[in-house]
Design an enzyme around this catalytic site. Structure first.
Site, short mmCIF file in Angstrom:
data_model
loop_
_atom_site.label_atom_id
_atom_site.label_comp_id
_atom_site.label_asym_id
_atom_site.label_seq_id
_atom_site.Cartn_x
_atom_site.Cartn_y
_atom_site.Cartn_z
N THR A 50 0.86 -1.18 0.00
CA THR A 50 0.00 0.00 0.00
C THR A 50 0.90 1.24 0.00
O THR A 50 2.13 1.11 -0.02
CB THR A 50 -0.91 0.03 1.25
OG1 THR A 50 -0.11 0.34 2.41
CG2 THR A 50 -1.59 -1.32 1.47
N CYS A 51 0.30 2.42 0.06
CA CYS A 51 1.11 3.64 0.06
C CYS A 51 1.95 3.76 1.33
O CYS A 51 2.96 4.46 1.34
CB CYS A 51 0.22 4.87 -0.11
SG CYS A 51 -1.08 5.02 1.13
N SER A 106 -1.59 1.06 11.59
CA SER A 106 -1.77 2.03 10.50
C SER A 106 -1.34 3.43 10.89
O SER A 106 -1.30 3.78 12.08
CB SER A 106 -3.25 2.06 10.07
OG SER A 106 -3.63 0.82 9.53
N GLN A 113 -9.64 0.53 5.89
CA GLN A 113 -9.31 0.14 4.51
C GLN A 113 -8.25 -0.95 4.44
O GLN A 113 -8.25 -1.77 3.52
CB GLN A 113 -8.81 1.37 3.73
CG GLN A 113 -9.89 2.36 3.35
CD GLN A 113 -10.20 3.33 4.48
OE1 GLN A 113 -9.52 3.33 5.50
NE2 GLN A 113 -11.23 4.14 4.30
N ALA A 186 -16.84 22.40 -4.46
CA ALA A 186 -15.46 22.05 -4.82
C ALA A 186 -15.30 20.55 -4.67
O ALA A 186 -15.80 19.92 -3.73
CB ALA A 186 -14.42 22.80 -4.00
N GLY A 188 -12.33 18.78 -4.60
CA GLY A 188 -10.95 18.43 -4.29
C GLY A 188 -10.87 17.19 -3.41
O GLY A 188 -11.86 16.50 -3.17
#
Length: 428
Positions: A50-51, A106, A113, A186, A188
């Protein structure tokens, strides 16, 4: 053969190093298939990438083979990797996998997740046929542990991200999310998370108001399978404000984009049904005077951050309880595995004893067939059988007595004496 966990995460390696050893699904699938096809010694493994982490979980002879595989797969010198890698074996490795699956390891404590990511990693390795029944059972037990942590502790029940906090706030203000219309001003990163969380909660509709149509379309595609989506031009914000029960704004504009008169007009058009307005922007998007209007609940970044800080403290407190649970479950799994291993050893010993008994019985029957004295044959049979059955135990006791640590010999003595005493008790 031991169970190992080896890898790097956000605590041990920089983003640059984590990027160098990250795997996408396609490349990883090819690498695992190559492992299997070349019949290398390391072929029973699962890779979680994962990241925030890249980890190998494997049944292997040693951790060095895992480290070499990780370095070779990414064309990195082992020397550049070794100081950033953690490695665990057996009980510690099982505990680590359970902590990862439960969200206890985490970057965002308790995030849900990671469990799905670990399950996907296992599924990919199964497709590549690099998962033995033994390795699969460890992962299944880790998923069971994660479920227990989620259901029996509060480690994942408090909002600790802005997006999730907004969604939880909407639940507190409105009792029926399925009737809500949400407007995100927005599209984002922050509002995308807000929209995704609210879509998962089952709101009726999400209106996306964004200056760039392309970004609005992208967000719409990501959530349209869960919720009805409508896109409006940024110029149409004020005239559509009345349609929204929940407004989340995060534009990055230097000026306020939602004015007091616009909200007042929207309230009148709504017949003063309550509105939740969340201003995630700095500088602020919504005129602070809006808070004075009856029927409007206005929350800013600081309001949400104080809630998040409090919730994170509650998660950390709950994590202590979760850590104890994970350690207990890991110990239970190791104990179960040892009992299973002992069962196979006992079965082998019983089979060996049966073979000895048959050999001695055959020898005794032959002696009787040749007319030898029955009593003498039976005495010899009993003596020879006893000697052969006691031989393995005698060897164990001698080796234990010669060992440097006397505890092993004392343990054997005590438990054998317990068995003897139990056998001597009269049977009723």
């Amino acid at each position: 053969m031991s169970f190992f966990a080896l890898g790097v995460n956000h605590q041990t390696a920089s983003v640059e190093l984590r990027e160098q050893i990250a795997f996408n699904a396609e490349r990883l699938s090819n690498l695992l298939a190559e492992q299997k096809n070349h019949h290398q010694s390391l072929k029973d493994l699962v890779v979680v990438s994962t990241c925030n982490r890249t980890e190998i979980y494997a049944m292997a002879e040693n951790a060095e083979s895992l480290l070499k595989w990780l370095a070779d797969a990414n064309n990195i010198d082992v020397k550049n990797l070794i100081h950033h890698v953690y490695r665990y074996e057996n009980t510690q490795a099982i505990t680590h996998l359970m902590r990862v699956a439960s969200g206890l390891d985490s970057l965002m404590l308790g995030e849900p997740q990671i469990l799905g990511q670990v399950k996907s990693a296992l599924a990919l390795s199964k497709e590549a046929q690099t998962v033995s029944p033994e390795l699969n059972s460890v992962f299944e037990y880790a998923f069971y542990a994660a479920k227990r942590v989620r259901s029996e502790t509060a480690v994942g029940s408090h909002a600790v991200s802005m997006g999730y906090a907004v969604a939880q706030l909407a639940l507190q203000v409105f009792s029926k999310p399925e009737k809500l219309t949400v407007m995100v001003v927005a599209a984002g990163e922050m509002n995308s998370l807000v929209a995704k969380h609210l879509a998962e909660m089952g709101v009726a509709k999400i209106i996306i108001c964004n200056r760039s149509r392309e970004r609005a379309d992208q967000l719409a595609q990501e959530i349209s399978h869960q919720v009805e989506v409508e896109i409006i031009d940024f110029a149409a914000l004020a005239e559509n404000l009345y349609r929204a029960d929940v407004v989340s704004s995060c534009t990055g504009s230097l000026y306020q984009v939602i004015a007091y008169p616009d909200v007042k007009a929207a309230l009148k058009k709504r017949r003063y049904q309550q509105m939740l307005m969340v201003d995630l922007a700095v500088p602020r998007d919504i005129d602070p005077k809006v808070e004075a209007l009856d029927g409007v609940y206005l929350y800013g970044v600081d309001d949400l951050q104080s809630v998040i800080d409090e919730n994170l403290a509650q998660r950390r407190q709950a994590a202590v309880e979760a850590e104890v649970m994970v350690n207990q479950l890991a110990t239970q799994l190791i104990t179960h595995q040892k009992v299973k291993e002992a069962g196979s050893t006992i079965h082998a010993y019983r089979q060996h004893s049966e073979e000895i008994s048959q050999q001695e019985l055959t020898h005794a029957l032959e002696a009787l067939h040749h007319g030898e004295n029955v009593e003498q044959v039976l005495q010899q049979f009993a003596h020879r059988l006893t000697q052969k059955l006691m031989h393995p135990t005698s060897i164990l006791l001698r080796e234990a007595a010669k060992a440097e640590n006397p505890d092993y010999f004392e343990w054997l003595q005590q438990h054998l004496q317990h068995v003897f005493d139990h056998e001597r008790k009269p049977k009723h």
